[in-house]
Design an enzyme around this catalytic site. Structure first.
Site, PDB file in Angstrom:
ATOM      1  N   ARG A  90       0.737  -1.368   0.002  1.00  9.78           N
ATOM      2  CA  ARG A  90      -0.009   0.158  -0.122  1.00  9.78           C
ATOM      3  C   ARG A  90       0.881   1.247  -0.073  1.00  9.78           C
ATOM      4  NH1 ARG A  90      -4.655  -0.333   2.546  1.00  9.78           N
ATOM      5  NH2 ARG A  90      -3.913  -1.606   4.365  1.00  9.78           N
ATOM      6  N   TYR A  91       1.874   1.322   0.708  1.00  8.72           N
ATOM      7  CA  TYR A  91       2.904   2.426   0.892  1.00  8.72           C
ATOM      8  C   TYR A  91       4.167   2.356   0.006  1.00  8.72           C
ATOM      9  CZ  TYR A  91      -0.042   2.877   5.072  1.00  8.72           C
ATOM     10  OH  TYR A  91      -1.125   3.102   5.972  1.00  8.72           O
ATOM     11  N   ARG A  94       7.102   0.123   2.164  1.00  7.82           N
ATOM     12  CA  ARG A  94       6.970  -0.988   3.043  1.00  7.82           C
ATOM     13  C   ARG A  94       5.813  -1.941   2.496  1.00  7.82           C
ATOM     14  NH1 ARG A  94       5.156   3.964   4.728  1.00  7.82           N
ATOM     15  NH2 ARG A  94       3.773   4.003   6.291  1.00  7.82           N
ATOM     16  N   CYS A 103      -4.130 -18.017  14.595  1.00  8.04           N
ATOM     17  CA  CYS A 103      -3.688 -17.354  15.793  1.00  8.04           C
ATOM     18  C   CYS A 103      -3.655 -17.953  17.138  1.00  8.04           C
ATOM     19  CB  CYS A 103      -4.434 -15.713  15.985  1.00  8.04           C
ATOM     20  SG  CYS A 103      -4.354 -15.156  14.285  1.00  8.04           S
ATOM     21  N   CYS A 107      -9.658 -13.273  17.844  1.00 11.61           N
ATOM     22  CA  CYS A 107     -10.140 -11.760  18.383  1.00 11.61           C
ATOM     23  C   CYS A 107     -11.476 -11.818  17.470  1.00 11.61           C
ATOM     24  CB  CYS A 107      -8.953 -10.869  18.264  1.00 11.61           C
ATOM     25  SG  CYS A 107      -7.571 -11.198  18.678  1.00 11.61           S
ATOM     26  N   CYS A 110     -11.389  -8.749  14.897  1.00 11.17           N
ATOM     27  CA  CYS A 110     -10.148  -8.869  13.832  1.00 11.17           C
ATOM     28  C   CYS A 110     -10.247  -8.339  12.513  1.00 11.17           C
ATOM     29  CB  CYS A 110      -9.749 -10.603  13.778  1.00 11.17           C
ATOM     30  SG  CYS A 110      -8.238 -10.602  12.443  1.00 11.17           S
ATOM     31  N   ARG A 112      -9.103  -9.061   9.711  1.00  4.91           N
ATOM     32  CA  ARG A 112      -9.115 -10.060   8.790  1.00  4.91           C
ATOM     33  C   ARG A 112     -10.035 -11.165   9.116  1.00  4.91           C
ATOM     34  NH1 ARG A 112      -3.549  -8.693   9.096  1.00  4.91           N
ATOM     35  NH2 ARG A 112      -3.353  -6.852   7.751  1.00  4.91           N
ATOM     36  N   ASP A 271     -11.399  -0.754  12.451  1.00  2.37           N
ATOM     37  CA  ASP A 271     -11.663  -0.732  11.090  1.00  2.37           C
ATOM     38  C   ASP A 271     -13.046  -1.046  10.831  1.00  2.37           C
ATOM     39  OD1 ASP A 271      -8.970  -0.329  10.321  1.00  2.37           O
ATOM     40  OD2 ASP A 271      -8.533  -2.565  10.519  1.00  2.37           O
ATOM     41  N   ASP A 308      -7.255   3.839   9.811  1.00  2.00           N
ATOM     42  CA  ASP A 308      -6.981   3.035   8.662  1.00  2.00           C
ATOM     43  C   ASP A 308      -8.044   3.136   7.642  1.00  2.00           C
ATOM     44  OD1 ASP A 308      -5.313   1.741   6.823  1.00  2.00           O
ATOM     45  OD2 ASP A 308      -4.612   0.126   8.180  1.00  2.00           O
ATOM     46  N   LYS A 315      -3.220   4.653   6.704  1.00  4.98           N
ATOM     47  CA  LYS A 315      -3.486   5.177   7.948  1.00  4.98           C
ATOM     48  C   LYS A 315      -3.159   6.637   8.068  1.00  4.98           C
ATOM     49  CE  LYS A 315      -1.640   0.954  10.049  1.00  4.98           C
ATOM     50  NZ  LYS A 315      -1.102   0.257   8.780  1.00  4.98           N
TER      51      LYS A 315
END
Ligand SMILES: *Cc1c(COP(=O)(O)O)cnc(C)c1O
Ligand code: SF4
Length: 347
Positions: A90-91, A94, A103, A107, A110, A112, A271, A308, A315
């Site tokens: 995206r950037y 990076r 995981c 959570c 999350c 994703r 998000d 974001d 972000k």
């Protein structure tokens, strides 16, 4: 202390395995868990006191996950920004490299959640190879964020394979690992893991704590091992309704993170991820929480509040307004609301 793999194997994957006093609407929980997986390992379970508490809310399926009509499946447009599967560019300098689908806990909020812990997150030796090849042929990327899922849930050898390959790419200066393991399964941070990671500096770890009750002796030990291996530790907290959307809770969390050698990095506005609408808090509330931190506690304890942007905008920081007027002089209010002036130099 039990081995992390034993704990992981003993995870609870559905309401029928939960201690009865923690169950609310067992049928509803089971329905949710069949769409968005549930995993609560015995360590994190031991921190949960009662239904509705801040840790319970992060871990237990809630039928509101299935009725969210506001949020989006892929709010950050990660799929459009993936030149190869599981790598998001995206950037300019990076990239985010997804290397593991599982995981230590799933959570409920999350970003994703549409794929983490399911077969919809398709990570194989081939996708990892393709990601490494993309990084090799894209020298503008100097900072790689290794994430998932949770990369530290992989075997030591698999982690090392990826780090070794990344370090062979001369254009990559910084490796970062995003992991919730120090919070949700701290015994995974073995001495062996820390000494392995230490060989791939400059390596940074961003972890993810959301509530002061998550900062236990075990979490402190895990973070000390990583910090003693020379790894700078940051934290990416998410603002969550009913969990930590309160100035006093956030302040305590940020201060306690510093005591376990973790520097608060981002405080995220939730998000717009489908199935998480019930966790989201108003932007204004986040800004007010920042106002209650800045100046009132150490600057080290102040993260950047960020949203974001949906659609893949990336972000952006959100700050309380301190500037009243700004031409050739700056008129600003301080953290106590008093007004001060700063004069620009005369040419
Ligand atoms: C968050 C993120 C990064 C890292 O952003 P920083 O602001 O440098 O921490 C990189 N790539 C993607 C796709 C991200 O979402
Ligand atoms: S640890 Fe991170 S990636 Fe895994 S479920 Fe939680 S928020 Fe999602």
């Amino acid at each position: 202390m039990q081995h992390w793999k034993t704990l992981l194997k003993a995870s609870i994957n559905g309401p029928s395995d939960l201690p009865g006093h923690l169950v609310r609407d067992s049928a509803g929980m089971a329905r949710v868990a069949s769409v968005y997986p549930m995993r609560i390992n015995p360590y994190y379970l031991s921190l949960i006191r009662e239904p509705g508490d801040p840790l319970w809310r992060q871990a237990m399926p809630d039928t509101r996950e299935l009725t969210d009509r506001v949020c989006l499946a892929d709010p950050l447009a990660e799929e459009q920004l993936s030149p190869v599967p599981n790598l998001i560019h995206r950037y300019p300098d990076r990239a985010l490299f997804l290397v593991h689908a599982q995981c230590a806990m799933y959570c409920r909020f999350c970003t994703r959640k549409r794929m983490v812990g399911t077969t919809r997150m398709h990570i194989t030796a081939d996708t990892i190879r393709a990601g490494l090849d993309y990084l090799k042929r894209t020298p503008a990327i100097r900072d790689v964020l290794v994430s998932g899922g949770d990369p530290l849930l992989m075997e030591d050898e698999a982690i090392e394979d990826i780090l070794r390959e990344l370090r062979k790419i001369p254009s990559i200066e910084i490796i970062r690992i995003g992991t919730r393991v120090p919070c949700v399964l701290p015994m995974r941070v073995t001495k062996k893991l820390a000494s392995l990671l230490k060989r791939y500096h400059p390596l940074y770890i961003n972890t993810h704590f959301n509530h002061p009750a998550e900062i236990t002796q075990a979490a402190a030990t895990a973070c000390a091992r990583l910090a003693d291996a020379g790894i700078p530790l940051g934290c990416q907290t998410v603002l969550l309704k009913g969990v930590n959307d309160d100035p006093a809770i956030i302040r305590t969390l940020m201060q306690k993170l510093l005591t376990i050698r973790v520097k608060p990095y981002y405080l995220f506005q939730g998000d717009m991820t489908r199935g998480t609408d019930h966790f989201r808090t108003p932007i204004r509330h986040g800004i007010d929480i920042m106002r209650s931190l800045i100046g009132h506690t150490s600057g080290l304890a102040v993260p950047t509040l960020a949203v974001d942007l949906p659609g893949g905008g990336g972000k952006i920081p959100l700050l309380p307004e301190y500037v009243q007027h700004f031409t050739t002089k700056l008129i600003a209010t301080n953290f106590c609301g008093q007004e001060f002036t700063y004069l620009d130099p005369t040419e």
